[in-house]
Design a protein around this motif. Sequence first.
Motif, mmCIF file in Angstrom:
data_model
loop_
_atom_site.group_PDB
_atom_site.id
_atom_site.type_symbol
_atom_site.label_atom_id
_atom_site.label_comp_id
_atom_site.label_asym_id
_atom_site.label_seq_id
_atom_site.Cartn_x
_atom_site.Cartn_y
_atom_site.Cartn_z
ATOM 1 N N SER A 298 1.032 -1.271 -0.123
ATOM 2 C CA SER A 298 0.306 0.273 -0.186
ATOM 3 C C SER A 298 1.056 1.668 0.012
ATOM 4 O O SER A 298 1.796 0.963 0.518
ATOM 5 C CB SER A 298 -0.494 -0.005 1.808
ATOM 6 N N LYS A 299 0.502 1.778 -0.805
ATOM 7 C CA LYS A 299 1.215 3.867 -0.427
ATOM 8 C C LYS A 299 1.455 3.660 1.231
ATOM 9 O O LYS A 299 2.976 4.671 0.874
ATOM 10 C CB LYS A 299 0.186 4.591 -0.892
ATOM 11 N N LYS A 300 0.716 3.506 1.691
ATOM 12 C CA LYS A 300 0.953 3.993 3.732
ATOM 13 C C LYS A 300 2.018 2.710 3.910
ATOM 14 O O LYS A 300 2.858 3.363 4.143
ATOM 15 C CB LYS A 300 -0.200 3.541 4.172
ATOM 16 N N ALA A 301 1.915 1.872 3.120
ATOM 17 C CA ALA A 301 3.266 0.747 3.510
ATOM 18 C C ALA A 301 4.245 1.698 2.804
ATOM 19 O O ALA A 301 6.305 1.956 3.947
ATOM 20 C CB ALA A 301 3.106 -0.473 3.517
ATOM 21 N N ALA A 302 4.544 2.142 2.175
ATOM 22 C CA ALA A 302 5.810 2.849 1.245
ATOM 23 C C ALA A 302 6.363 3.836 1.991
ATOM 24 O O ALA A 302 7.051 3.922 1.982
ATOM 25 C CB ALA A 302 5.692 2.775 -0.113
#
Length: 336
Positions: A298-302
């Motif tokens: 996910s973008k959050k994880a990135a």
Amino acid sequence: MPVSVRSFAKINLGLRIGAAREDGFHELLTVYQTIGLHDLIRVSLGRGRGIEIQSTDPRVPKDESNTCHGIVKKAMQALNMKGRVLIHIEKRLPVQGGLGGASANAVAAMLALERVLKKALPTEERLRIAAEVGSDLPLFLLGGTVLGVGRGEQVYPLEDLPATACVVVTSEVGVSTPNAFGEWDRRTGGAGVSALVEGGSSKLTLPAASDRMSELGRGLSAWLSQSYSGAPRQISRRGRAENPLLELVRAGIENDFEPVVFPEYPELSEGKCALERAGAKYASLSGSGSTLYGLFASKKAARAAAERLKTEGWAAQATVTLTRREYWKKFLVSSF
Ligand code: C5P
């Protein structure tokens, strides 16, 4: 009137090196993927003759060695046009290799020039000119997910895959692409890893190289047939359909430059491990490096991974992969 365009970077979702060719290049099989990181290119036309390159970054060459120079010269000839072309490069991408920054700049400059001149080159002509300037230019005429064969210059658009979060890690290390190919040849006898294991006699050379290419070819065909057959996508352990990009990289797609570049630059191998520790579903060297990237769920994880990597001392940037549609939608910044 000046035209400004975004010059997006690429990563390689795997790269297999085949046999060395008589023209000094190597057969390649790679999947290119454009990403959201970009430079800004502005092209304008004035009175007089010649090509002038300006840049915000002193490391960008301003002379004929700049790929923008070569491509614009060829495009002006092909279009039978005269005038003084001014190319302004706002460098936002790392200057280190692996992201195809200079190649993307050149293609962006050619396309912006066409708009300035209000003249379009036929698609085949654009592809020819781009390939003459460098192996990884033509991919930027397609954008999105692109299959590269030949020396990497023969490009075929693959299915537009959903945007996937990624983190790009750059280092101070500069890897020379010709040297990396040379090292590959030295280690494999111009063959491939299997020949290295088997002793690298000349008889084994070509089959070993083509075996590796065929292996990736089969993996890609299987992945593509799943995309186009309408068969349901693989279901992950959590019961969700797998992200097709992650499915692709798990299909055994690797970067053959890693075994030759990592021993020479252990820092890059550490960077790959750091990306994996930060939660990357897949991490790899891009092209011959030195840029590394990781794909995330996910973008959050990135974003979290990029922050963590920065605290560990890595130059990390979170971005997303760019579909072909988005690539072209965002390409043009302005035309006055
Ligand atoms: O085409 P490009 O200018 O990017 O290639 C730079 C160098 O990398 C070539 O001169 C060649 O030494 C090496 N190369 C190669 N095989 C390829 C692409 C590049 O050996 N498929």
